[in-house]
Enzyme design. Structure first.
Site, PDB file in Angstrom:
ATOM      1  N   ASP A  80       0.909  -1.336  -0.253  1.00 37.10           N
ATOM      2  CA  ASP A  80       0.064   0.097   0.033  1.00 37.10           C
ATOM      3  C   ASP A  80       0.846   1.247   0.024  1.00 37.10           C
ATOM      4  O   ASP A  80       1.839   1.392   0.715  1.00 37.10           O
ATOM      5  CB  ASP A  80      -0.802  -0.077   1.127  1.00 37.10           C
ATOM      6  CG  ASP A  80      -1.952   0.985   1.214  1.00 37.10           C
ATOM      7  OD1 ASP A  80      -2.432   1.445   0.173  1.00 37.10           O
ATOM      8  OD2 ASP A  80      -2.667   1.091   2.461  1.00 37.10           O
ATOM      9  N   HIS A  81       0.533   2.346  -0.873  1.00 38.19           N
ATOM     10  CA  HIS A  81       1.369   3.712  -0.783  1.00 38.19           C
ATOM     11  C   HIS A  81       2.705   3.542  -1.032  1.00 38.19           C
ATOM     12  O   HIS A  81       3.254   4.092   0.114  1.00 38.19           O
ATOM     13  CB  HIS A  81       0.753   4.474   0.622  1.00 38.19           C
ATOM     14  CG  HIS A  81      -0.618   4.762   0.528  1.00 38.19           C
ATOM     15  ND1 HIS A  81      -0.707   6.028  -0.488  1.00 38.19           N
ATOM     16  CD2 HIS A  81      -1.591   4.792   1.133  1.00 38.19           C
ATOM     17  CE1 HIS A  81      -1.870   6.365  -0.293  1.00 38.19           C
ATOM     18  NE2 HIS A  81      -2.571   5.613   0.453  1.00 38.19           N
ATOM     19  N   HIS A 178      -6.993  10.379   4.777  1.00 39.27           N
ATOM     20  CA  HIS A 178      -6.578   9.209   5.811  1.00 39.27           C
ATOM     21  C   HIS A 178      -6.604   9.833   7.003  1.00 39.27           C
ATOM     22  O   HIS A 178      -6.714  11.031   7.376  1.00 39.27           O
ATOM     23  CB  HIS A 178      -4.913   8.994   5.496  1.00 39.27           C
ATOM     24  CG  HIS A 178      -4.949   8.401   4.298  1.00 39.27           C
ATOM     25  ND1 HIS A 178      -3.903   8.836   3.246  1.00 39.27           N
ATOM     26  CD2 HIS A 178      -5.296   7.087   3.614  1.00 39.27           C
ATOM     27  CE1 HIS A 178      -3.999   8.236   2.202  1.00 39.27           C
ATOM     28  NE2 HIS A 178      -4.737   7.172   2.218  1.00 39.27           N
ATOM     29  N   GLY A 179      -6.739   8.666   8.078  1.00 40.31           N
ATOM     30  CA  GLY A 179      -6.776   9.141   9.335  1.00 40.31           C
ATOM     31  C   GLY A 179      -8.080   9.438  10.081  1.00 40.31           C
ATOM     32  O   GLY A 179      -9.063   8.771   9.467  1.00 40.31           O
ATOM     33  N   HIS A 206      -9.533   5.458  -0.808  1.00 41.74           N
ATOM     34  CA  HIS A 206      -8.754   5.458   0.420  1.00 41.74           C
ATOM     35  C   HIS A 206      -9.424   6.305   1.456  1.00 41.74           C
ATOM     36  O   HIS A 206     -10.321   7.129   1.128  1.00 41.74           O
ATOM     37  CB  HIS A 206      -7.424   5.999   0.124  1.00 41.74           C
ATOM     38  CG  HIS A 206      -6.315   5.291  -0.561  1.00 41.74           C
ATOM     39  ND1 HIS A 206      -5.162   4.746  -0.244  1.00 41.74           N
ATOM     40  CD2 HIS A 206      -6.631   4.437  -1.945  1.00 41.74           C
ATOM     41  CE1 HIS A 206      -4.572   3.853  -1.107  1.00 41.74           C
ATOM     42  NE2 HIS A 206      -5.452   3.795  -1.974  1.00 41.74           N
ATOM     43  N   GLY A 207      -8.995   6.180   2.640  1.00 38.71           N
ATOM     44  CA  GLY A 207      -9.657   6.891   3.777  1.00 38.71           C
ATOM     45  C   GLY A 207     -11.093   6.420   4.319  1.00 38.71           C
ATOM     46  O   GLY A 207     -11.819   7.205   4.393  1.00 38.71           O
ATOM     47  N   ASN A 228     -10.433   0.786   1.049  1.00 36.62           N
ATOM     48  CA  ASN A 228      -9.312   0.844   1.840  1.00 36.62           C
ATOM     49  C   ASN A 228      -9.586   1.347   3.403  1.00 36.62           C
ATOM     50  O   ASN A 228     -10.171   2.286   3.524  1.00 36.62           O
ATOM     51  CB  ASN A 228      -8.202   1.853   1.360  1.00 36.62           C
ATOM     52  CG  ASN A 228      -7.361   1.144   0.456  1.00 36.62           C
ATOM     53  OD1 ASN A 228      -7.774   0.329  -0.340  1.00 36.62           O
ATOM     54  ND2 ASN A 228      -6.199   1.403   0.344  1.00 36.62           N
ATOM     55  N   VAL A 229      -9.268   0.372   4.413  1.00 35.43           N
ATOM     56  CA  VAL A 229      -9.424   0.691   5.665  1.00 35.43           C
ATOM     57  C   VAL A 229      -8.287   0.352   6.617  1.00 35.43           C
ATOM     58  O   VAL A 229      -7.653  -0.616   6.560  1.00 35.43           O
ATOM     59  CB  VAL A 229     -10.564  -0.231   6.334  1.00 35.43           C
ATOM     60  CG1 VAL A 229     -10.741   0.219   7.764  1.00 35.43           C
ATOM     61  CG2 VAL A 229     -12.056   0.252   5.631  1.00 35.43           C
ATOM     62  N   THR A 231      -7.341   3.132   9.647  1.00 31.16           N
ATOM     63  CA  THR A 231      -7.681   3.738  10.838  1.00 31.16           C
ATOM     64  C   THR A 231      -8.576   3.201  11.866  1.00 31.16           C
ATOM     65  O   THR A 231      -8.075   2.750  13.077  1.00 31.16           O
ATOM     66  CB  THR A 231      -7.991   5.232  10.768  1.00 31.16           C
ATOM     67  OG1 THR A 231      -7.018   5.842   9.733  1.00 31.16           O
ATOM     68  CG2 THR A 231      -8.023   6.058  12.024  1.00 31.16           C
TER      69      THR A 231
END
Ligand SMILES: [Zn+2]
Length: 278
Positions: A80-81, A178-179, A206-207, A228-229, A231
């Site tokens: 990822d990333h 994100h976050g 994402h996020g 995408n998960v 956090t």
């Protein structure tokens, strides 16, 4: 089952988005697998650059590969990333079946060039590639994007980018970050629809943590295929540790600490998978 590629997951008959969860240790991977297996759905095990630094590439790849081999559902192992071309090569050699090149911090032409190069080497090895266009805000591991630096994906650029790079799926920036969200997440659904209409490859959001359920259902209905998960898993992991230790301050056996932690993360995994099914 043997690991499959992201493309194989996308090609399989599955309605909705396939969830990708980042994992950092045995407990996270056990929770992700248990959740996906209970629901009988495919799943993407993801590792960030920070995850590789924390656990070591060989250890983390081995965890993912064993999980897939023992698993009863199809699994892709995804980097990822990743901003580092050399790490992508190492991950492919270590057995990852999918990689994300995140060159979204570079100007368009450079992002395109680097992504194209990653696609060339990854496809030669039978590995799928995700790229990012636009910049997703927020903080994920070692990547921090300030609100002022974040920008949305431009549809015209996206068509040019996908055509030139032959990337397999695209992470789009349409608002979520994100976050942990500060305030109500503001998604540009019109832009997401437009991107979906002009691109014929799977889109990635994402996020995915902390988005209201109705919004998640809407993005899946629009056509997001990878969700995408991280956090929410991390929060469940650490909150449970805090709660267990508060209840039993003299506890010393880590297994007693981590068992409820895995259960808490599994509940998050199941709720996200159920939410993203079409
Ligand atoms: Zn991300």
């Amino acid at each position: 089952m043997a690991l499959v590629t992201l493309n194989e997951l996308f090609a399989a008959d599955y309605a909705g988005a396939i969830c990708g969860f980042d994992f950092v240790n045995l407990e996270t991977v056990k929770a992700i697998m248990a959740g996906a297996e209970e629901l009988g759905t495919p799943v993407i095990l993801m590792v960030t650059e920070g995850g590789v630094k924390y656990a070591g590439l060989d250890y983390i790849a081995a965890l993912g590969k064993v999980a897939a081999e023992k698993g009863k559902v199809p699994v892709a192992l995804h980097l990822d990333h990743c901003t580092d071309f050399d790490l992508i090569i190492q991950a492919i050699k270590a057995g990852f079946t999918s990689v994300m090149i995140d060159a979204s911090h570079l100007p368009f032409a450079e992002n395109l060039k680097l992504t194209k190069e990653v696609v060339r080497v990854a496809h030669a090895a039978g590995v799928s590639v995700e790229a990012e266009l636009g910049r997703i805000g927020g903080k994920e591991d070692n990547i921090q994007v300030k609100t002022a630096e974040a920008f949305m994906t431009d549809p015209e650029e996206a068509v040019e980018f996908v055509t030139a790079t032959k990337v397999d799926c695209l992470a789009v920036a349409v608002g979520p970050s994100h976050g942990i969200y500060k305030g109500e997440p503001n998604l540009n659904l019109a832009l997401l629809k437009r991107l979906k209409s002009v691109l014929d490859i799977p889109l990635v959001l994402h996020g995915g943590s902390g988005l209201p359920d109705a919004v998640v259902k809407e993005v899946v209905a629009i056509g997001v295929r990878k969700f995408n998960v991280w956090t929410e898993l991390a929060v469940a992991h650490t909150d449970t540790i805090r709660a267990v230790l508060k209840e039993e301050p003299t506890l010393y056996d880590p297994r007693s600490l981590f068992k409820p932690t895995v259960e808490a993360m599994k509940a998050v995994v199941k709720s996200k998978i159920l939410l993203t099914q079409a």
